[in-house]
Design a protein around this motif. Structure first.
Motif, mmCIF file in Angstrom:
data_model
loop_
_atom_site.group_PDB
_atom_site.id
_atom_site.type_symbol
_atom_site.label_atom_id
_atom_site.label_comp_id
_atom_site.label_asym_id
_atom_site.label_seq_id
_atom_site.Cartn_x
_atom_site.Cartn_y
_atom_site.Cartn_z
ATOM 1 N N HIS A 45 -0.113 -6.179 -7.480
ATOM 2 C CA HIS A 45 0.535 -6.626 -6.243
ATOM 3 C C HIS A 45 1.860 -5.896 -6.027
ATOM 4 C CE1 HIS A 45 3.074 -9.532 -3.907
ATOM 5 N NE2 HIS A 45 2.006 -9.476 -3.124
ATOM 6 N N LYS A 64 3.194 -2.643 -2.984
ATOM 7 C CA LYS A 64 4.118 -3.145 -1.967
ATOM 8 C C LYS A 64 4.623 -2.079 -0.989
ATOM 9 C CE LYS A 64 5.879 -7.560 -3.585
ATOM 10 N NZ LYS A 64 7.032 -8.322 -4.085
ATOM 11 N N THR A 65 4.800 -0.865 -1.420
ATOM 12 C CA THR A 65 5.301 0.157 -0.491
ATOM 13 C C THR A 65 4.186 1.040 0.067
ATOM 14 O OG1 THR A 65 5.728 1.749 -2.260
ATOM 15 C CG2 THR A 65 7.523 0.234 -1.693
ATOM 16 N N GLU A 81 0.561 1.793 2.330
ATOM 17 C CA GLU A 81 0.146 1.445 3.692
ATOM 18 C C GLU A 81 -0.707 0.178 3.713
ATOM 19 O OE1 GLU A 81 -1.801 4.879 5.181
ATOM 20 O OE2 GLU A 81 0.009 6.122 5.174
ATOM 21 N N ARG A 82 -1.175 -0.249 2.534
ATOM 22 C CA ARG A 82 -2.002 -1.446 2.418
ATOM 23 C C ARG A 82 -1.128 -2.616 1.998
ATOM 24 N NH1 ARG A 82 -7.215 -0.077 1.281
ATOM 25 N NH2 ARG A 82 -7.696 -2.180 2.003
ATOM 26 N N GLU A 83 -0.725 -3.454 2.923
ATOM 27 C CA GLU A 83 0.121 -4.600 2.574
ATOM 28 C C GLU A 83 -0.653 -5.548 1.644
ATOM 29 O OE1 GLU A 83 2.123 -8.573 4.557
ATOM 30 O OE2 GLU A 83 1.277 -7.034 5.853
ATOM 31 N N GLN A 123 -4.948 -4.789 5.270
ATOM 32 C CA GLN A 123 -4.342 -5.375 4.083
ATOM 33 C C GLN A 123 -5.320 -5.353 2.902
ATOM 34 O OE1 GLN A 123 -3.322 -9.102 6.200
ATOM 35 N NE2 GLN A 123 -1.174 -8.636 5.757
#
Length: 455
Positions: A131, A135-136, A138-140, A162
């Motif tokens: 996780h 975080k940085t 393109e996939r939140e 996401q």
């Protein structure tokens, strides 16, 4: 969320509430299913059931009548903690009904790809690492499952851009039929939860469901050093990403020249990693493989490994007092987890251990007790653990009734330079509602130690 019509008009029985049962009932009701909730807790004491009833959901509390299965049901959603020996679950399976857990619902409605993590030990640490690593990108990332929010609540709101990072237990995985993560992570397999599954083979089969529906377009990150995990991986249709802390691999993740390598590329030196414990290298390798597969930036992966020092209740450093270092490893609810914790330290250890008796012995713990100078034991397993400690030639054994007493005894039996470690090797339910509560009581007792000693 995918089509709202997926469960529209379906008759669904939800057995057992807690967080997952309540979340599944709410979501299915919202999607147009005819939901009946059945919970063992009496109605007059059941606030969750009352709230669901106000939404228009039928609730039956206090017992599990088999007559609930006579309503042309399409689906039974089971709280993961309810055993399959429960009469209503057993009868539902006998009648050929689908009995699933809420992560099955989550996987069916999710627009977001799922990274699912399982194993007997290290799930929470690995899930958290993945996780953080994403975080940085393109996939939140959205965290869910045993850590974070109930999976179907997260899946309801997740978008296709996401990714859901899902910690999945054997209890949850056993109740899946179409569950198909984009990336599965299989860390290890050890004798655990045999009171629930019956045998290690059944436990293994439950864990293996994490990859059962994967295809070559999906990925399985797996521990090549674990023979059972490797055997399961070799039967998977997924694209395999092995990791090993013992072997050098040209493909996959391994340790060589004091660095972590992935497909022959150096990722980070071991000296740069702050997470303590040799056992965490397995979790780190797995996390790197999974995170990079779904788009993590290498710079962020390195940043996380250089700053992440652990999760709460998993080898959590609490404080240093009078030159003793206190660690909270309350999440060590089985022998393997405690072995890993004990092997993380070179200093003398005063160990606090004990808890729910699941019928197993603790002989496998003996090789890891070499640095243990004293055992403070409590709970249902205290006599078994004391016997194990005697066989391991631990010089000092103390019985304690509560955490305050245990922490005080641990301090009294320790010396400057020692580690005082709560790593119970047992579930918490004989004395505490959760391992989190047990860990919190430990932290509180440690932080009040100075006051206790002065009184």
């Amino acid at each position: 969320m995918k089509s709202n019509d997926l469960f529209k008009g379906k008759k669904v029985l939800v057995v057992g509430l807690a967080k997952s049962g309540e979340a599944a009932a709410r979501l299915l009701h919202k999607m147009g299913a005819a939901v009946v909730v059945n919970d063992a807790k009496r109605y007059d004491e059941n606030q969750q059931a009352k709230e669901l009833e106000r939404l228009g959901i039928k609730v039956i509390c206090g017992h599990h009548p088999l007559s609930l299965l006579e309503e042309n049901l399409d689906l039974v959603v089971k709280n993961p903690g309810i055993p399959y020996s429960n009469p209503i679950i057993k009868e539902a399976i006998h009648r050929g009904l689908s009995v699933v857990t809420e992560i099955e619902i989550a996987s069916l409605i999710s627009e977001a790809e799922i990274v699912a993590i399982t194993g007997s030990n290290g799930k929470t640490t690995t899930t958290t690492l993945i996780h953080e690593m994403l975080k940085t990108s393109e996939r939140e990332p959205l965290i869910a499952g045993n850590i974070g929010t109930v999976a179907c609540e997260v899946a309801e709101k997740a978008t296709s851009s996401q990714v859901i990072v899902l910690e999945a237990s054997s209890f949850q995985l056993l109740g899946t039929e179409q569950f198909k993560p984009k990336v599965s992570v299989f860390l290890n397999l050890f004798d655990a939860h045999l009171d629930y599954h019956g045998t290690k083979d059944e436990y293994s089969l439950a864990k293996a469901k994490i990859t059962a529906n994967q295809s070559k377009d999906d990925y399985l990150v797996y521990n090549m050093d674990d023979p059972i995990v490797s055997k399961i991986a070799n039967k998977s249709n997924a694209t395999l990403i092995p990791f090993s802390v013992k072997q050098r691999l040209s493909k996959g993740l391994c340790i060589q020249q004091d660095s972590i390598y992935y497909n022959g590329q150096s990722i980070i030196s071991l000296n740069s990693i702050v997470l303590p414990g040799a056992h965490n290298l397995e979790n780190i390798l797995a996390a790197i493989g999974a995170a990079l597969t779904v788009g993590a930036r290498l710079q962020q992966v390195r940043h996380v490994l250089q700053t992440f020092s652990g999760v709460e209740h998993r080898l959590q450093f609490v404080t240093e007092y009078k030159d003793r270092r206190f660690y909270n490893d309350s999440k060590a609810t089985n022998i393997l987890a405690s072995q890993k914790a004990l092997e993380a330290f070179e200093q003398p250890i005063v160990l606090l251990a004990g808890g729910l008796d699941r019928g197993n012995d603790f002989d496998d713990l003996i090789p890891s007790l070499g640095n243990v100078k004293a055992l403070i034991t409590f709970g249902e397993t205290k006599d078994k653990l004391a016997k194990t400690a005697e066989e391991a030639d631990v010089k000092t054994i103390v019985y304690a009734d509560g955490m305050q007493e245990a922490v005080l005894a641990a301090f009294e039996k320790s010396e400057a330079g020692d580690v005082i470690l709560l790593s119970p090797a047992c579930a918490s339910w004989d004395q505490y509602k959760t391992f989190e509560e047990r860990g919190e009581r430990f932290v509180e007792a440690v932080k009040s130690l100075e006051t206790t000693l002065q009184s």
